[in-house]
Write a protein that holds these residues in place. Structure first.
Motif, PDB file in Angstrom:
ATOM      1  N   TRP A  18       0.857  -1.187   0.000  1.00 24.29           N
ATOM      2  CA  TRP A  18       0.000   0.000   0.000  1.00 24.29           C
ATOM      3  C   TRP A  18       0.887   1.230   0.000  1.00 24.29           C
ATOM      4  O   TRP A  18       1.891   1.265   0.683  1.00 24.29           O
ATOM      5  N   ARG A  19       0.474   2.242  -0.738  1.00 26.41           N
ATOM      6  CA  ARG A  19       1.224   3.497  -0.756  1.00 26.41           C
ATOM      7  C   ARG A  19       0.272   4.641  -0.433  1.00 26.41           C
ATOM      8  O   ARG A  19      -0.918   4.589  -0.744  1.00 26.41           O
ATOM      9  N   ARG A  20       0.822   5.659   0.207  1.00 30.19           N
ATOM     10  CA  ARG A  20       0.042   6.852   0.512  1.00 30.19           C
ATOM     11  C   ARG A  20      -0.117   7.672  -0.761  1.00 30.19           C
ATOM     12  O   ARG A  20       0.770   7.700  -1.603  1.00 30.19           O
ATOM     13  N   TYR A  21      -1.260   8.351  -0.884  1.00 30.88           N
ATOM     14  CA  TYR A  21      -1.576   9.056  -2.112  1.00 30.88           C
ATOM     15  C   TYR A  21      -2.441  10.267  -1.777  1.00 30.88           C
ATOM     16  O   TYR A  21      -3.135  10.277  -0.758  1.00 30.88           O
ATOM     17  N   GLY A  22      -2.406  11.275  -2.622  1.00 25.90           N
ATOM     18  CA  GLY A  22      -3.302  12.418  -2.473  1.00 25.90           C
ATOM     19  C   GLY A  22      -2.789  13.483  -1.535  1.00 25.90           C
ATOM     20  O   GLY A  22      -1.626  13.495  -1.135  1.00 25.90           O
ATOM     21  N   ASP A  23      -3.690  14.415  -1.179  1.00 28.54           N
ATOM     22  CA  ASP A  23      -3.340  15.529  -0.294  1.00 28.54           C
ATOM     23  C   ASP A  23      -2.842  15.013   1.046  1.00 28.54           C
ATOM     24  O   ASP A  23      -3.565  14.306   1.752  1.00 28.54           O
ATOM     25  N   LEU A  24      -1.622  15.369   1.375  1.00 33.16           N
ATOM     26  CA  LEU A  24      -0.965  14.979   2.623  1.00 33.16           C
ATOM     27  C   LEU A  24      -0.925  13.472   2.837  1.00 33.16           C
ATOM     28  O   LEU A  24      -0.753  12.998   3.950  1.00 33.16           O
ATOM     29  N   GLY A  25      -1.113  12.700   1.773  1.00 33.99           N
ATOM     30  CA  GLY A  25      -1.008  11.245   1.872  1.00 33.99           C
ATOM     31  C   GLY A  25      -2.115  10.586   2.663  1.00 33.99           C
ATOM     32  O   GLY A  25      -1.910   9.554   3.287  1.00 33.99           O
ATOM     33  N   GLN A  26      -3.318  11.148   2.607  1.00 39.52           N
ATOM     34  CA  GLN A  26      -4.418  10.611   3.407  1.00 39.52           C
ATOM     35  C   GLN A  26      -5.161   9.464   2.726  1.00 39.52           C
ATOM     36  O   GLN A  26      -5.931   8.770   3.365  1.00 39.52           O
ATOM     37  N   GLU A  27      -4.919   9.252   1.438  1.00 45.85           N
ATOM     38  CA  GLU A  27      -5.519   8.126   0.736  1.00 45.85           C
ATOM     39  C   GLU A  27      -4.495   6.999   0.632  1.00 45.85           C
ATOM     40  O   GLU A  27      -3.295   7.239   0.658  1.00 45.85           O
ATOM     41  N   LEU A  28      -4.973   5.791   0.484  1.00 46.66           N
ATOM     42  CA  LEU A  28      -4.092   4.641   0.298  1.00 46.66           C
ATOM     43  C   LEU A  28      -4.444   3.958  -1.014  1.00 46.66           C
ATOM     44  O   LEU A  28      -5.621   3.797  -1.340  1.00 46.66           O
ATOM     45  N   ILE A  70       9.823   0.228 -16.809  1.00 45.61           N
ATOM     46  CA  ILE A  70       9.171   1.490 -16.495  1.00 45.61           C
ATOM     47  C   ILE A  70       9.928   2.199 -15.377  1.00 45.61           C
ATOM     48  O   ILE A  70      10.562   1.548 -14.545  1.00 45.61           O
ATOM     49  N   ASP A  71       9.855   3.520 -15.358  1.00 52.50           N
ATOM     50  CA  ASP A  71      10.444   4.286 -14.262  1.00 52.50           C
ATOM     51  C   ASP A  71       9.490   4.272 -13.081  1.00 52.50           C
ATOM     52  O   ASP A  71       8.288   4.492 -13.240  1.00 52.50           O
ATOM     53  N   THR A  72      10.031   4.012 -11.901  1.00 55.48           N
ATOM     54  CA  THR A  72       9.244   3.890 -10.685  1.00 55.48           C
ATOM     55  C   THR A  72       9.889   4.731  -9.592  1.00 55.48           C
ATOM     56  O   THR A  72      11.108   4.781  -9.486  1.00 55.48           O
ATOM     57  N   ALA A  73       9.063   5.360  -8.774  1.00 53.75           N
ATOM     58  CA  ALA A  73       9.582   6.134  -7.644  1.00 53.75           C
ATOM     59  C   ALA A  73      10.240   5.174  -6.652  1.00 53.75           C
ATOM     60  O   ALA A  73       9.679   4.125  -6.319  1.00 53.75           O
ATOM     61  N   THR A  74      11.404   5.532  -6.182  1.00 53.96           N
ATOM     62  CA  THR A  74      12.147   4.690  -5.236  1.00 53.96           C
ATOM     63  C   THR A  74      11.338   4.451  -3.968  1.00 53.96           C
ATOM     64  O   THR A  74      11.383   3.365  -3.393  1.00 53.96           O
ATOM     65  N   ARG A  75      10.548   5.442  -3.535  1.00 48.05           N
ATOM     66  CA  ARG A  75       9.776   5.303  -2.302  1.00 48.05           C
ATOM     67  C   ARG A  75       8.705   4.217  -2.396  1.00 48.05           C
ATOM     68  O   ARG A  75       8.178   3.772  -1.387  1.00 48.05           O
ATOM     69  N   HIS A  76       8.365   3.776  -3.606  1.00 44.94           N
ATOM     70  CA  HIS A  76       7.359   2.729  -3.780  1.00 44.94           C
ATOM     71  C   HIS A  76       7.954   1.322  -3.772  1.00 44.94           C
ATOM     72  O   HIS A  76       7.243   0.352  -4.019  1.00 44.94           O
TER      73      HIS A  76
END
Length: 144
Positions: A18-28, A70-76
């Motif tokens: 699961w990754r945080r998403y959206g404004d301030l990471g409030q969605e998963l 594909i390019d992927t964010a390291t944090r994911h």
């Protein structure tokens, strides 16, 4: 046309469940747009000048199950480790996109440790807000 490809040392990782998403990471959201959560990927290249924020990865796509690059964010990504790469389809893709092949197991181990540290730092600093309650992000699942 059956060519023999030599195994190479590479860095493997898994996509966060699961990754945080959206404004301030409030969605998963589960996994990423391209990869399912938990999917194993191989790191083929990195954008060093950008502080390793993006990595070029090779893995099985979420929708097709075929190998994609594909390019992927390291944090994911998490669980970086050295892995001897044998799969011919991945070796061919790896040879096309890598510009700094890892030559030894020691180099792969060192690079995997560096990427793990960077991923932890990026996950901690990317979203400024508090975690949602309950939170299923990688940090929260790893703690408990």
């Amino acid at each position: 046309m059956s060519e023999e490809l030599e195994p190479v040392w590479a860095v493997a990782a898994n996509v966060v469940l699961w990754r945080r998403y959206g404004d301030l990471g409030q969605e998963l959201r589960p996994g990423t747009k391209a990869y399912r959560g938990g999917a194993k990927v191989f790191v083929a290249s990195a954008y060093v000048g950008m502080g390793h924020e993006q990595l070029t990865t090779i893995g099985r796509g979420r929708h097709t199950g075929r190998w994609i690059t594909i390019d992927t964010a390291t944090r994911h990504l998490h669980g970086f480790r050295a892995k001897l790469l044998y799969t011919p389809a991945v070796l061919r893709r790896y040879a096309q996109v890598t510009w700094w092949p890892v030559r030894t197991e020691e180099e792969a181990v060192e690079y995997a440790a560096l990427l793990e540290r960077i991923a932890v730092e990026q996950r901690a600093s990317y979203h400024g807000g508090p975690h949602p309650d309950p939170c299923l992000c990688h940090e929260c699942l790893s703690r408990g």
